[in-house]
Write a protein that holds these residues in place. Structure first.
Motif, PDB file in Angstrom:
ATOM      1  N   LEU A   1       0.813  -1.216   0.000  1.00  0.00           N
ATOM      2  CA  LEU A   1       0.000   0.000   0.000  1.00  0.00           C
ATOM      3  C   LEU A   1       0.851   1.273   0.000  1.00  0.00           C
ATOM      4  O   LEU A   1       1.833   1.377   0.732  1.00  0.00           O
ATOM      5  N   PRO A   2       0.435   2.276  -0.800  1.00  0.00           N
ATOM      6  CA  PRO A   2       1.171   3.545  -0.847  1.00  0.00           C
ATOM      7  C   PRO A   2       0.649   4.537   0.204  1.00  0.00           C
ATOM      8  O   PRO A   2      -0.338   4.283   0.898  1.00  0.00           O
ATOM      9  N   PHE A   3       1.317   5.653   0.272  1.00  0.00           N
ATOM     10  CA  PHE A   3       0.880   6.741   1.150  1.00  0.00           C
ATOM     11  C   PHE A   3      -0.460   7.294   0.671  1.00  0.00           C
ATOM     12  O   PHE A   3      -0.669   7.522  -0.517  1.00  0.00           O
ATOM     13  N   GLU A   4      -1.371   7.506   1.619  1.00  0.00           N
ATOM     14  CA  GLU A   4      -2.653   8.124   1.280  1.00  0.00           C
ATOM     15  C   GLU A   4      -2.787   9.507   1.916  1.00  0.00           C
ATOM     16  O   GLU A   4      -3.062  10.484   1.232  1.00  0.00           O
ATOM     17  N   GLU A   5      -2.574   9.580   3.247  1.00  0.00           N
ATOM     18  CA  GLU A   5      -2.700  10.875   3.897  1.00  0.00           C
ATOM     19  C   GLU A   5      -2.172  10.806   5.330  1.00  0.00           C
ATOM     20  O   GLU A   5      -1.916   9.726   5.865  1.00  0.00           O
TER      21      GLU A   5
ATOM     22  N   LEU B   1      -0.507   8.191  10.248  1.00  0.00           N
ATOM     23  CA  LEU B   1      -0.072   7.994   8.876  1.00  0.00           C
ATOM     24  C   LEU B   1      -0.970   6.919   8.277  1.00  0.00           C
ATOM     25  O   LEU B   1      -1.065   5.808   8.804  1.00  0.00           O
ATOM     26  N   ILE B   2      -1.647   7.251   7.182  1.00  0.00           N
ATOM     27  CA  ILE B   2      -2.599   6.337   6.559  1.00  0.00           C
ATOM     28  C   ILE B   2      -2.021   5.816   5.243  1.00  0.00           C
ATOM     29  O   ILE B   2      -1.596   6.605   4.390  1.00  0.00           O
ATOM     30  N   LEU B   3      -1.999   4.500   5.107  1.00  0.00           N
ATOM     31  CA  LEU B   3      -1.618   3.865   3.849  1.00  0.00           C
ATOM     32  C   LEU B   3      -2.879   3.292   3.200  1.00  0.00           C
ATOM     33  O   LEU B   3      -3.755   2.767   3.895  1.00  0.00           O
ATOM     34  N   GLY B   4      -2.948   3.367   1.868  1.00  0.00           N
ATOM     35  CA  GLY B   4      -4.110   2.808   1.195  1.00  0.00           C
ATOM     36  C   GLY B   4      -4.302   3.434  -0.176  1.00  0.00           C
ATOM     37  O   GLY B   4      -3.484   4.243  -0.630  1.00  0.00           O
ATOM     38  N   LYS B   5      -5.385   3.035  -0.816  1.00  0.00           N
ATOM     39  CA  LYS B   5      -5.713   3.547  -2.138  1.00  0.00           C
ATOM     40  C   LYS B   5      -7.123   4.127  -2.106  1.00  0.00           C
ATOM     41  O   LYS B   5      -7.938   3.751  -1.265  1.00  0.00           O
ATOM     42  N   ASN B   6      -7.397   5.033  -3.028  1.00  0.00           N
ATOM     43  CA  ASN B   6      -8.714   5.648  -3.096  1.00  0.00           C
ATOM     44  C   ASN B   6      -9.689   4.665  -3.742  1.00  0.00           C
ATOM     45  O   ASN B   6     -10.120   4.829  -4.882  1.00  0.00           O
ATOM     46  N   ASP B   7      -9.993   3.614  -2.987  1.00  0.00           N
ATOM     47  CA  ASP B   7     -10.823   2.520  -3.495  1.00  0.00           C
ATOM     48  C   ASP B   7     -11.514   1.876  -2.293  1.00  0.00           C
ATOM     49  O   ASP B   7     -10.839   1.478  -1.334  1.00  0.00           O
ATOM     50  N   PRO B   8     -12.848   1.763  -2.313  1.00  0.00           N
ATOM     51  CA  PRO B   8     -13.549   1.173  -1.154  1.00  0.00           C
ATOM     52  C   PRO B   8     -13.163  -0.279  -0.894  1.00  0.00           C
ATOM     53  O   PRO B   8     -13.373  -0.783   0.211  1.00  0.00           O
TER      54      PRO B   8
ATOM     55  N   SER C   1     -10.042  -1.345  -1.142  1.00  0.00           N
ATOM     56  CA  SER C   1      -8.623  -1.381  -0.780  1.00  0.00           C
ATOM     57  C   SER C   1      -8.484  -1.537   0.724  1.00  0.00           C
ATOM     58  O   SER C   1      -9.251  -0.974   1.508  1.00  0.00           O
ATOM     59  N   TYR C   2      -7.484  -2.310   1.111  1.00  0.00           N
ATOM     60  CA  TYR C   2      -7.113  -2.379   2.524  1.00  0.00           C
ATOM     61  C   TYR C   2      -6.462  -1.053   2.921  1.00  0.00           C
ATOM     62  O   TYR C   2      -5.903  -0.338   2.073  1.00  0.00           O
ATOM     63  N   HIS C   3      -6.546  -0.733   4.202  1.00  0.00           N
ATOM     64  CA  HIS C   3      -5.905   0.476   4.725  1.00  0.00           C
ATOM     65  C   HIS C   3      -5.125   0.133   5.983  1.00  0.00           C
ATOM     66  O   HIS C   3      -5.434  -0.837   6.682  1.00  0.00           O
ATOM     67  N   VAL C   4      -4.097   0.934   6.241  1.00  0.00           N
ATOM     68  CA  VAL C   4      -3.274   0.787   7.442  1.00  0.00           C
ATOM     69  C   VAL C   4      -3.205   2.139   8.130  1.00  0.00           C
ATOM     70  O   VAL C   4      -3.035   3.176   7.470  1.00  0.00           O
ATOM     71  N   LYS C   5      -3.325   2.128   9.442  1.00  0.00           N
ATOM     72  CA  LYS C   5      -3.284   3.368  10.233  1.00  0.00           C
ATOM     73  C   LYS C   5      -2.174   3.246  11.268  1.00  0.00           C
ATOM     74  O   LYS C   5      -2.233   2.392  12.154  1.00  0.00           O
ATOM     75  N   LEU C   6      -1.125   4.102  11.153  1.00  0.00           N
ATOM     76  CA  LEU C   6      -0.001   4.078  12.084  1.00  0.00           C
ATOM     77  C   LEU C   6      -0.005   5.343  12.924  1.00  0.00           C
ATOM     78  O   LEU C   6      -0.018   6.462  12.388  1.00  0.00           O
ATOM     79  N   LEU C   7       0.008   5.183  14.231  1.00  0.00           N
ATOM     80  CA  LEU C   7       0.040   6.318  15.135  1.00  0.00           C
ATOM     81  C   LEU C   7       1.402   7.011  15.058  1.00  0.00           C
ATOM     82  O   LEU C   7       2.446   6.360  15.132  1.00  0.00           O
ATOM     83  N   ILE C   8       1.388   8.335  14.906  1.00  0.00           N
ATOM     84  CA  ILE C   8       2.623   9.116  14.863  1.00  0.00           C
ATOM     85  C   ILE C   8       2.862   9.724  16.237  1.00  0.00           C
ATOM     86  O   ILE C   8       2.145  10.631  16.673  1.00  0.00           O
ATOM     87  N   LEU C   9       3.867   9.225  16.934  1.00  0.00           N
ATOM     88  CA  LEU C   9       4.207   9.760  18.257  1.00  0.00           C
ATOM     89  C   LEU C   9       5.330  10.793  18.177  1.00  0.00           C
ATOM     90  O   LEU C   9       5.347  11.763  18.932  1.00  0.00           O
ATOM     91  N   ALA C  10       6.273  10.567  17.265  1.00  0.00           N
ATOM     92  CA  ALA C  10       7.430  11.478  17.132  1.00  0.00           C
ATOM     93  C   ALA C  10       7.647  11.773  15.652  1.00  0.00           C
ATOM     94  O   ALA C  10       8.308  10.995  14.950  1.00  0.00           O
ATOM     95  N   PRO C  11       7.094  12.871  15.146  1.00  0.00           N
ATOM     96  CA  PRO C  11       7.252  13.206  13.719  1.00  0.00           C
ATOM     97  C   PRO C  11       8.725  13.395  13.348  1.00  0.00           C
ATOM     98  O   PRO C  11       9.440  14.152  14.005  1.00  0.00           O
TER      99      PRO C  11
END
Length: 270
Positions: free
Chosen positions: A194-198, A208-215, A217-227
């Motif tokens: 999966l690529p970067f989404e937003e 940090l959200i990975l995924g595609k603009n497709d219903p 598509s799988y998505h991944v959500k990673l918590l950002i603690l230290a940018p």
């Protein structure tokens, strides 16, 4: 055997019946002996598998393992962990999933000589105001032939341990594809590459959200603690980087009983 036979040969058949029934009895006895032998062998196999699986379960906390990212599709979120023995051979695979707020599913598969020998499922299906709890276990020969499959169900979680297991017919036809699916999850290939989404703010936290603009598509959500510099670069121009592949490191962290998939570092693949 005698039904619907012409009356003229009924007597002859009756005379022969004694001999036929003795032969039939002998064949029935042979079949009973064969079935009994097969049952004994089957029970012996399941006892040996139970003993083997119990040993593997006791080792799991100390085994090397590889855990996937946590993927989401619709209301189902899951991740896969695969465990290895000292020779780096896969010895167990566990899928942990949650459907919505209340449903869950855990599938565990245990391997011997890299062949599955046992699988078990623990599942809670939330159906409106009702729940159904299911436990199932399947014993395999190395060729994926099912030795025995058992399940039990209950509407009350605390009661399921009092319910006996009963036989059922498992669907093993899709096992090869399921094994390939698990491998793609672990390796982040195919639909899991999966690529970067937003970068999105949810309840005062950034993800940090990975995924595609497709219903679909799988998505991944990673918590950002230290940018870090990569996160800052992505935030500065999200539209420009949307669809770009990222090289990521991550970890699972537990805080106050809640587990989160946490971003550690990353690089943008131009």
């Amino acid at each position: 055997m005698l039904d619907m036979k012409p009356l003229a040969i009924l007597l002859a058949l009756l005379l022969l019946f004694g001999a036929c029934s003795n032969q039939s009895k002998n064949k029935s006895d042979e079949k009973l002996i064969a079935d009994s032998s097969a049952t004994t062998e089957s029970e012996s196999d399941t006892v040996a598998i139970d003993r083997y699986v119990k040993e593997i379960k006791s080792k799991i906390p100390r085994l090397n393992y590889k855990r996937s990212l946590q993927y989401n599709l619709g209301d189902y979120t899951f991740d896969i962990s695969t465990y290895f023995d000292n020779d780096n051979k896969q010895i167990a695979l566990i899928e942990d999933g949650h459907r919505g707020e209340y449903g869950y599913r855990r599938l565990s598969v245990y391997y011997k000589n890299e062949h599955p020998v046992f699988a078990e499922v623990n599942e809670k299906a939330a159906m409106g105001s009702n729940n159904q709890y299911t436990e199932a276990k399947v014993y395999f020969k190395p060729n994926l032939k099912v030795i025995k499959a058992l399940e039990r169900k209950s509407l009350i979680e605390n009661n399921i341990q009092d319910i006996p297991f009963t036989p059922f017919v498992p669907d093993t036809l899709g096992y090869v594809e399921k094994a390939s699916f698990f491998k793609r999850v672990i390796d982040q290939t195919g639909e899991f590459d999966l690529p970067f989404e937003e970068i999105k703010k949810i309840d005062s936290r950034e993800y940090l959200i990975l995924g595609k603009n497709d219903p679909n598509s799988y998505h991944v959500k990673l918590l950002i603690l230290a940018p870090d510099s990569t996160i800052k670069k992505l935030k500065a121009n999200q539209a420009a980087f949307k669809g770009k592949k990222l090289g990521l490191t991550w970890d699972y962290e537990n805080s106050k009983g809640y587990e989160s998939l946490v971003y550690k570092s990353g690089q943008i693949h131009y």
